[in-house]
Structures are given as structure tokens and as C-alpha cells.
Scaffold this motif. Structure first.
Motif, short mmCIF file in Angstrom:
data_model
loop_
_atom_site.label_atom_id
_atom_site.label_comp_id
_atom_site.label_asym_id
_atom_site.label_seq_id
_atom_site.Cartn_x
_atom_site.Cartn_y
_atom_site.Cartn_z
N HIS A 55 0.87 -1.18 0.00
CA HIS A 55 0.00 0.00 0.00
C HIS A 55 0.90 1.23 0.00
N PRO A 115 -2.06 4.72 0.81
CA PRO A 115 -3.47 4.41 1.06
C PRO A 115 -4.26 5.65 1.46
N TYR A 175 -0.87 0.69 7.10
CA TYR A 175 0.22 1.15 6.25
C TYR A 175 1.01 -0.06 5.75
N TYR A 226 -0.49 -1.07 -10.09
CA TYR A 226 0.09 0.18 -9.59
C TYR A 226 1.36 0.59 -10.31
N GLY A 232 -6.16 -5.34 -6.33
CA GLY A 232 -6.38 -4.29 -5.36
C GLY A 232 -7.82 -3.81 -5.32
N LEU A 269 -8.52 -0.30 -3.50
CA LEU A 269 -8.60 1.03 -2.92
C LEU A 269 -8.66 2.11 -4.00
N GLU A 303 -6.27 5.11 -3.49
CA GLU A 303 -4.88 4.80 -3.79
C GLU A 303 -4.65 4.76 -5.30
#
Length: 305
Positions: A46, A49, A60, A89, A117, A119, A122
């Protein structure tokens, strides 16, 4: 050979930096885990986040490749497991380069657990299209496999293009480290069958999986249905050898835990055809973490045989 059990490593516990955020902590904890007989040490991913998620049960995470490099430097056998790397990402060739470098310099110890993922905040902070994450997952796995051949390749992806490129050295593990596809959804199961070496689900009740915004796989019938779907998709696409099933953490080791309960839970999943599982330890001190890891190594791991 004993049934492999990985352990989630506590270097994300930033509320106790004096216990977990130092090279001394990395050396002591990882050597303890290795000596106890855990198959791999797990780190998650992450980079940035959202604060709302963090304030409602999120956590975290350290940079996974930096963390695994530190772990590799203080151990000799413990495998280096991302659980999980959020694959969309990063540019896939950056990830492929990091994985290959780590695998070569660690002596072939990388296990690449990866997922799409969940989020949105993020994804937005990283400039990646959240709604495209599943298509990006499939694309990026394909791109990384090409790069890991060590031969010249061409690949046109989403927002990038390799017109004629080469990456060396390739990973020590051939053709690449094990690719564990995370996620409980049917899309994730299909991805594991079509592109992965293993399916890496999270068997947990809805109350837990709601935080991770994934499908609940806790009840017996849910698990059986998911396994049946996996085997049916193998038949549909002509995959003769199904992907292995390597579970994320299925047991939390706490002070006063029951070794027999841990054995029963892990062996129950093994009887369903799984090939590995994970455990976690949640305490506030390094000494207690190491004590529980050693205890689990003495009273549980040898009895999983």
C-alpha cells in the motif's frame, strides 16, 4: 516434506517503531521465522493508502521490494513472498525488473503473490484507472512473462509500448518465480487458471472480507463452490494440471492460542487440496512476536507433516 506455512511479517506496525521499524528488527524477526520453520515471509503493498480507509481499519505498508531485499540479506532459506503486490500500480516492466533482480540476488527465493487491489483513493493517487484494474492485471502478467524470457520482445500495452526490448538477467527460477494470483472473485479464479501458477485466495468471513471489498469465502459451501469453479474452468480452457491453491493467512497466532486448533484448521484446508497456507502474529513487541513464532514452530509446524 512439511506442509508449507508462510508468516506475515510485522514491519507495517508503525505505531511501535522501536519494536518493528529497524534493521535490527528485520534481522531478529526474519531469522527467528526462518529457524522456526516457516516457509516464507510475507509483505504487502500500500504505497499511499487513503486516509479514510486507514482510519477505518486499514494499515500502512512498507515498499515490498525494498523490504524483501532487506529480508533476503539477513536470511538464507526463507522465501520472499508478496502477499499481495497490487500489480496495476506499476509499469509491468518496472515490476518485472524488480522481481528478476530480487530473485537472482536472493538465490531464487521470490514468490510473487499479486492482485488487482481495491482502494479507489490509492489508485487515484497513483494515476491508474481503477475501473480498468482487472484488464490491466491480465495485460501486465502477459507483459512480465515476455520480459522474463531474456529474449528480444515487442509488446503494445495500455499507455506504453515496447517496440523491441530485452531484459537480463532473467529470474533464477525458470521460467519465472511462482505467480500466485490473489482474489476471491470468479474473475480472479479464471486469471489463476489462465495465467498463474497458483490461486491465492483469502478464506475469511464477510465481516473481514468487507474491509478488503472481496468475495467472502468462509462457509464450507462457498469454498467448495469456488474450488469446483476452478476445476471447471481448467477443463473449459484445457489446462490439464490445475493451479496450486496457496492460501493467505488462515490462522492468527495470539498469546494463549491453541496449537491443536491451528493444526485442525490448516489440516482441514489441506484435505481440500490446498498446497500451502499462511499465518499471522499480532502483538506489540518484537520479543513476544519471536516467542510466539518459535512456539508455533515447535508445537504446530512439525505436526502438519
Amino acid at each position: 516434506m512439511s506442509f508449507p506455512v508462510s508468516i506475515s511479517l510485522p514491519f507495517d506496525h508503525i505505531d511501535h517503531p522501536e519494536e518493528f521499524i529497524s534493521m535490527e528488527a528485520v534481522a531478529e524477526i526474519c531469522r527467528t521465522a526462518e529457524a522456526a520453520g516457516f516457509s516464507a515471509g510475507c509483505v504487502t503493498d500500500h504505497p499511499v493508502p487513503g486516509s479514510r480507509w486507514l482510519d477505518n481499519g486499514g494499515h500502512y505498508a512498507q515498499d515490498p521490494f525494498v523490504m524483501l531485499s532487506l529480508i533476503a540479506a539477513v536470511t538464507t532459506k526463507l522465501r520472499l513472498h508478496t502477499n499481495i503486490l497490487v500489480l496495476p500500480y506499476r509499469n509491468p516492466f518496472i515490476t518485472a525488473r524488480s522481481v528478476a533482480t530480487l530473485d537472482v540476488f536472493s538465490g531464487g527465493r521470490v514468490i510473487l503473490g499479486m492482485g488487482a487491489g481495491y482502494l479507489k483513493a490509492e489508485y487515484k493517487a497513483l494515476g491508474v484507472d481503477f475501473d480498468a484494474r482487472n484488464d490491466l492485471m491480465d495485460e501486465y502478467i502477459t507483459a512480465m512473462k515476455l520480459a522474463w524470457t531474456g529474449e528480444d520482445f515487442a509488446f503494445a500495452g495500455t499507455g506504453y509500448s515496447a517496440p523491441g526490448n530485452r531484459m537480463r538477467p532473467v529470474p533464477m527460477q525458470s521460467p519465472h518465480p511462482p505467480l500466485l494470483v490473489g482474489g476471491n472473485s470468479r474473475r480472479a479464479i479464471r486469471r489463476a487458471v489462465e495465467l498463474g501458477d497458483a490461486w491465492h485466495p483469502f478464506f475469511a468471513p464477510a465481516a473481514v472480507t468487507a474491509t478488503a471489498r472481496t468475495v467472502s469465502l468462509a462457509e464450507e459451501e462457498d469454498i467448495d463452490a469456488a474450488l469446483a469453479y476452478l476445476h471447471a474452468h481448467c477443463e473449459k480452457v484445457g489446462r490439464a494440471q490445475p493451479p496450486q491453491i496457496i492460501l493467505s493467512s488462515v490462522f492468527t497466532i495470539k498469546p494463549g492460542y491453541s496449537p491443536q486448533e491451528a493444526i485442525d484448521i490448516i489440516c482441514g484446508y489441506r484435505e481440500k487440496g490446498t498446497h500451502g497456507a499462511g499465518a499471522s502474529i499480532f502483538v506489540n513487541s518484537r520479543a513476544e512476536w519471536c516467542e510466539l513464532a518459535r512456539d508455533f514452530g515447535e508445537r504446530v509446524l512439525p505436526r502438519l507433516g
